[in-house]
Design a protein around this motif. Structure first.
Motif, PDB file in Angstrom:
ATOM      1  N   CYS A   3       0.824  -1.210   0.000  1.00 37.09           N
ATOM      2  CA  CYS A   3       0.000   0.000   0.000  1.00 37.09           C
ATOM      3  C   CYS A   3       0.857   1.259   0.000  1.00 37.09           C
ATOM      4  O   CYS A   3       0.403   2.304  -0.452  1.00 37.09           O
ATOM      5  CB  CYS A   3      -0.958  -0.003   1.189  1.00 37.09           C
ATOM      6  N   ASP A   4       2.112   1.218   0.468  1.00 31.92           N
ATOM      7  CA  ASP A   4       2.926   2.432   0.422  1.00 31.92           C
ATOM      8  C   ASP A   4       3.404   2.726  -0.985  1.00 31.92           C
ATOM      9  O   ASP A   4       3.790   3.843  -1.297  1.00 31.92           O
ATOM     10  CB  ASP A   4       4.115   2.336   1.388  1.00 31.92           C
ATOM     11  N   GLU A   5       3.406   1.757  -1.878  1.00 32.65           N
ATOM     12  CA  GLU A   5       3.827   1.990  -3.249  1.00 32.65           C
ATOM     13  C   GLU A   5       2.831   2.856  -4.014  1.00 32.65           C
ATOM     14  O   GLU A   5       3.153   3.439  -5.032  1.00 32.65           O
ATOM     15  CB  GLU A   5       4.023   0.661  -3.973  1.00 32.65           C
ATOM     16  N   ARG A   6       1.608   2.973  -3.517  1.00 33.65           N
ATOM     17  CA  ARG A   6       0.603   3.775  -4.196  1.00 33.65           C
ATOM     18  C   ARG A   6       0.752   5.257  -3.834  1.00 33.65           C
ATOM     19  O   ARG A   6       0.061   6.098  -4.366  1.00 33.65           O
ATOM     20  CB  ARG A   6      -0.795   3.285  -3.818  1.00 33.65           C
ATOM     21  N   ARG A   7       1.666   5.566  -2.904  1.00 36.90           N
ATOM     22  CA  ARG A   7       1.979   6.945  -2.515  1.00 36.90           C
ATOM     23  C   ARG A   7       0.723   7.705  -2.089  1.00 36.90           C
ATOM     24  O   ARG A   7       0.533   8.869  -2.421  1.00 36.90           O
ATOM     25  CB  ARG A   7       2.707   7.683  -3.644  1.00 36.90           C
ATOM     26  N   GLN A   8      -0.137   7.027  -1.362  1.00 34.39           N
ATOM     27  CA  GLN A   8      -1.323   7.654  -0.823  1.00 34.39           C
ATOM     28  C   GLN A   8      -1.236   7.646   0.690  1.00 34.39           C
ATOM     29  O   GLN A   8      -0.611   6.776   1.290  1.00 34.39           O
ATOM     30  CB  GLN A   8      -2.592   6.918  -1.262  1.00 34.39           C
ATOM     31  N   GLN A   9      -1.872   8.629   1.309  1.00 39.29           N
ATOM     32  CA  GLN A   9      -1.920   8.647   2.755  1.00 39.29           C
ATOM     33  C   GLN A   9      -2.979   7.656   3.240  1.00 39.29           C
ATOM     34  O   GLN A   9      -3.792   7.164   2.465  1.00 39.29           O
ATOM     35  CB  GLN A   9      -2.207  10.063   3.243  1.00 39.29           C
ATOM     36  N   ARG A  10      -2.965   7.424   4.561  1.00 39.64           N
ATOM     37  CA  ARG A  10      -3.783   6.341   5.110  1.00 39.64           C
ATOM     38  C   ARG A  10      -5.272   6.548   4.870  1.00 39.64           C
ATOM     39  O   ARG A  10      -5.986   5.618   4.515  1.00 39.64           O
ATOM     40  CB  ARG A  10      -3.499   6.184   6.608  1.00 39.64           C
ATOM     41  N   GLY A  45       2.796  -1.379   4.561  1.00 37.26           N
ATOM     42  CA  GLY A  45       2.924  -2.224   3.384  1.00 37.26           C
ATOM     43  C   GLY A  45       2.165  -3.523   3.573  1.00 37.26           C
ATOM     44  O   GLY A  45       2.239  -4.152   4.627  1.00 37.26           O
ATOM     45  N   ILE A  46       1.400  -3.903   2.571  1.00 40.08           N
ATOM     46  CA  ILE A  46       0.605  -5.131   2.673  1.00 40.08           C
ATOM     47  C   ILE A  46       0.591  -5.829   1.319  1.00 40.08           C
ATOM     48  O   ILE A  46       0.514  -5.179   0.268  1.00 40.08           O
ATOM     49  CB  ILE A  46      -0.836  -4.816   3.160  1.00 40.08           C
ATOM     50  N   TRP A  47       0.710  -7.142   1.354  1.00 42.93           N
ATOM     51  CA  TRP A  47       0.680  -7.946   0.149  1.00 42.93           C
ATOM     52  C   TRP A  47      -0.738  -8.434  -0.087  1.00 42.93           C
ATOM     53  O   TRP A  47      -1.360  -9.030   0.797  1.00 42.93           O
ATOM     54  CB  TRP A  47       1.628  -9.125   0.274  1.00 42.93           C
ATOM     55  N   LEU A  55     -12.478  -5.760   2.795  1.00 43.03           N
ATOM     56  CA  LEU A  55     -12.637  -5.602   4.239  1.00 43.03           C
ATOM     57  C   LEU A  55     -11.353  -5.948   4.974  1.00 43.03           C
ATOM     58  O   LEU A  55     -10.940  -5.238   5.898  1.00 43.03           O
ATOM     59  CB  LEU A  55     -13.782  -6.487   4.735  1.00 43.03           C
ATOM     60  N   SER A  56     -10.685  -7.032   4.564  1.00 45.51           N
ATOM     61  CA  SER A  56      -9.453  -7.421   5.250  1.00 45.51           C
ATOM     62  C   SER A  56      -8.337  -6.405   5.006  1.00 45.51           C
ATOM     63  O   SER A  56      -7.514  -6.147   5.893  1.00 45.51           O
ATOM     64  CB  SER A  56      -9.013  -8.823   4.812  1.00 45.51           C
ATOM     65  N   LEU A  57      -8.293  -5.819   3.810  1.00 45.29           N
ATOM     66  CA  LEU A  57      -7.305  -4.774   3.532  1.00 45.29           C
ATOM     67  C   LEU A  57      -7.550  -3.549   4.407  1.00 45.29           C
ATOM     68  O   LEU A  57      -6.611  -2.991   5.000  1.00 45.29           O
ATOM     69  CB  LEU A  57      -7.364  -4.368   2.061  1.00 45.29           C
ATOM     70  N   MET A  58      -8.794  -3.129   4.505  1.00 51.07           N
ATOM     71  CA  MET A  58      -9.119  -1.960   5.319  1.00 51.07           C
ATOM     72  C   MET A  58      -8.855  -2.230   6.791  1.00 51.07           C
ATOM     73  O   MET A  58      -8.351  -1.363   7.513  1.00 51.07           O
ATOM     74  CB  MET A  58     -10.571  -1.544   5.085  1.00 51.07           C
ATOM     75  N   ASP A  59      -9.162  -3.446   7.249  1.00 47.15           N
ATOM     76  CA  ASP A  59      -8.888  -3.816   8.639  1.00 47.15           C
ATOM     77  C   ASP A  59      -7.394  -3.729   8.937  1.00 47.15           C
ATOM     78  O   ASP A  59      -6.980  -3.235   9.995  1.00 47.15           O
ATOM     79  CB  ASP A  59      -9.381  -5.233   8.930  1.00 47.15           C
ATOM     80  N   VAL A 168       0.842  -3.588   9.796  1.00 49.51           N
ATOM     81  CA  VAL A 168       1.597  -3.581   8.542  1.00 49.51           C
ATOM     82  C   VAL A 168       2.425  -2.301   8.443  1.00 49.51           C
ATOM     83  O   VAL A 168       2.766  -1.849   7.357  1.00 49.51           O
ATOM     84  CB  VAL A 168       0.667  -3.753   7.316  1.00 49.51           C
ATOM     85  N   LEU A 169       2.743  -1.719   9.609  1.00 47.10           N
ATOM     86  CA  LEU A 169       3.675  -0.596   9.630  1.00 47.10           C
ATOM     87  C   LEU A 169       5.037  -1.057   9.145  1.00 47.10           C
ATOM     88  O   LEU A 169       5.415  -2.227   9.318  1.00 47.10           O
ATOM     89  CB  LEU A 169       3.799  -0.026  11.046  1.00 47.10           C
ATOM     90  N   VAL A 170       5.792  -0.144   8.565  1.00 46.35           N
ATOM     91  CA  VAL A 170       7.084  -0.486   7.969  1.00 46.35           C
ATOM     92  C   VAL A 170       8.250  -0.094   8.868  1.00 46.35           C
ATOM     93  O   VAL A 170       9.209  -0.856   9.021  1.00 46.35           O
ATOM     94  CB  VAL A 170       7.222   0.198   6.592  1.00 46.35           C
ATOM     95  N   ASN A 171       8.187   1.092   9.479  1.00 48.48           N
ATOM     96  CA  ASN A 171       9.338   1.644  10.169  1.00 48.48           C
ATOM     97  C   ASN A 171       9.298   1.426  11.674  1.00 48.48           C
ATOM     98  O   ASN A 171       8.236   1.516  12.305  1.00 48.48           O
ATOM     99  CB  ASN A 171       9.444   3.148   9.894  1.00 48.48           C
ATOM    100  N   ALA A 172      10.485   1.201  12.267  1.00 50.11           N
ATOM    101  CA  ALA A 172      10.595   0.980  13.708  1.00 50.11           C
ATOM    102  C   ALA A 172      10.137   2.202  14.497  1.00 50.11           C
ATOM    103  O   ALA A 172       9.453   2.068  15.522  1.00 50.11           O
ATOM    104  CB  ALA A 172      12.035   0.621  14.068  1.00 50.11           C
ATOM    105  N   ALA A 173      10.498   3.397  14.039  1.00 53.05           N
ATOM    106  CA  ALA A 173      10.125   4.611  14.772  1.00 53.05           C
ATOM    107  C   ALA A 173       8.611   4.778  14.840  1.00 53.05           C
ATOM    108  O   ALA A 173       8.064   5.164  15.885  1.00 53.05           O
ATOM    109  CB  ALA A 173      10.761   5.838  14.110  1.00 53.05           C
ATOM    110  N   ASP A 174       7.929   4.480  13.745  1.00 52.95           N
ATOM    111  CA  ASP A 174       6.468   4.580  13.739  1.00 52.95           C
ATOM    112  C   ASP A 174       5.845   3.535  14.656  1.00 52.95           C
ATOM    113  O   ASP A 174       4.851   3.809  15.340  1.00 52.95           O
ATOM    114  CB  ASP A 174       5.935   4.407  12.316  1.00 52.95           C
ATOM    115  N   ALA A 175       6.419   2.331  14.675  1.00 57.08           N
ATOM    116  CA  ALA A 175       5.915   1.272  15.550  1.00 57.08           C
ATOM    117  C   ALA A 175       6.117   1.639  17.016  1.00 57.08           C
ATOM    118  O   ALA A 175       5.245   1.398  17.857  1.00 57.08           O
ATOM    119  CB  ALA A 175       6.616  -0.047  15.232  1.00 57.08           C
ATOM    120  N   THR A 176       7.264   2.235  17.336  1.00 51.78           N
ATOM    121  CA  THR A 176       7.529   2.664  18.707  1.00 51.78           C
ATOM    122  C   THR A 176       6.524   3.721  19.151  1.00 51.78           C
ATOM    123  O   THR A 176       5.973   3.660  20.254  1.00 51.78           O
ATOM    124  CB  THR A 176       8.958   3.224  18.827  1.00 51.78           C
TER     125      THR A 176
END
Length: 244
Positions: A3-10, A45-47, A55-59, A168-176
Motif C-alpha cells: 500500500c505504500d507503493e501507491r503513494r497515498q496517505q492512510r 505495506g501489505i501484500w 474488508l481485510s485490507l481496510m482492517d 503492517v507498519l514499515v518503520n521501527a520509529a512509527d511502531a515505537t
C-alpha cells in the motif's frame, strides 16, 4: 500490492479501497479522509493477492495506525483515529438531559503493549550464501517488534495485562510511537452508556466529543467520545455509548 507503493496517505488508502469495493464518493466522508491523513503519515505495506477482500485490507491498514471505520446513522462511511477525547465538547450533558446512565471499565488496564511491524511476507530460513548475516536474520523472521511498558500501571492494577498487536507498519520509529500511544489509551479508560431524549441527539454521531455538568462519578471535568449510537425511534430515546 504494497500500500505504500501507491503513494497515498492512510485516509486516502481506506477511501480508495472502499471506492474499489463499490462505494461512491458521496458514500464516504471526505472530511474524515482529510482529517485522518493529517493525523499520521506512517507508511505501511501489505501484500494482496486474489484471495484478499476489501474488508481485510481496510482492517489491516486501519488496525496498524489505531484507526476505525464504520457507517454512521446516515449511511455514510466514517473513519478516524482512536484518540483520547480532547478539545471543546460538541455538547455538555447535565442531570436534566441524562435519563439513564451506566458505567463500566473499558476492559482490564494494560501495562505493556507489543507492536509487531515490518512483516516479512516470505520467510526464508536458507537464503543464498551471498546474503549478509543481518539480511539473513531479517529474512528468517516473520515480523519485528517494538514494546512500550509502564510498570506503575501494573503496581496499581496487579491484574493488568499485556497486549500484542499485528500491524503492517514499515518503520521501527512509527511502531515505537504507536505502541506508546496505545499504551496511554489502554492503561485505564471508562466505558459508559447514557440515554437521552431523541430530540437531544442533534448532530452527535460517531467520534463526537461530549462533556458533562453532572455531579456524580467524577464526570464534571471529564470528556468522552461517542463510539456507539442507537437512535431508537420507537422509544424516543437515544442510547449513546461513550469512551474516554
Amino acid at each position: 500490492m504494497r500500500c505504500d507503493e501507491r503513494r497515498q496517505q492512510r485516509g486516502e488508502l481506506l477511501q480508495q479501497i472502499a471506492l474499489d469495493a463499490g462505494l461512491t464518493a458521496a458514500d464516504i466522508s471526505a472530511a474524515d479522509v482529510t482529517a485522518l491523513n493529517a493525523l499520521t503519515a506512517a507508511p505501511c505495506g501489505i501484500w494482496a493477492d486474489g484471495e484478499v477482500t476489501s474488508l481485510s485490507l481496510m482492517d489491516a491498514i486501519a488496525g496498524s495506525i489505531g484507526a476505525f471505520y464504520a457507517f454512521d446513522r446516515f449511511g455514510v462511511l466514517r473513519m478516524g483515529r482512536v484518540s483520547a477525547p480532547a478539545g471543546p465538547p460538541a455538547v455538555t450533558f447535565d442531570d436534566v438531559v441524562i435519563q439513564a446512565l451506566s458505567i463500566a471499565e473499558a476492559g482490564i488496564p494494560v501495562w505493556q503493549v507489543t507492536l509487531n511491524y515490518a512483516k516479512n511476507w516470505t520467510v526464508q530460513s536458507q537464503p543464498a550464501g551471498s546474503v549478509s548475516v543481518d539480511r539473513r536474520t531479517w529474512l528468517s523472521q516473520d515480523t519485528r517488534s517494538q514494546v512500550a511498558k509502564d510498570a506503575t500501571v501494573q503496581t496499581a492494577w496487579p491484574s493488568a495485562t499485556d497486549q500484542t498487536f499485528d500491524t503492517v507498519l514499515v518503520n521501527a520509529a512509527d511502531a515505537t510511537a504507536e505502541a506508546s500511544r496505545r499504551l496511554a489509551l489502554l492503561s485505564r479508560r471508562m466505558l459508559m452508556s447514557i440515554d437521552i431524549d431523541l430530540s437531544q441527539l442533534g448532530t452527535l454521531d460517531l467520534g463526537s466529543v461530549v462533556g458533562f455538568a453532572y455531579p456524580r462519578y467524577g464526570l464534571s471535568s471529564k470528556l468522552m467520545t461517542v463510539v456507539g449510537v442507537d437512535a431508537g425511534a420507537d422509544t424516543h430515546l437515544a442510547t449513546l455509548t461513550l469512551w474516554g
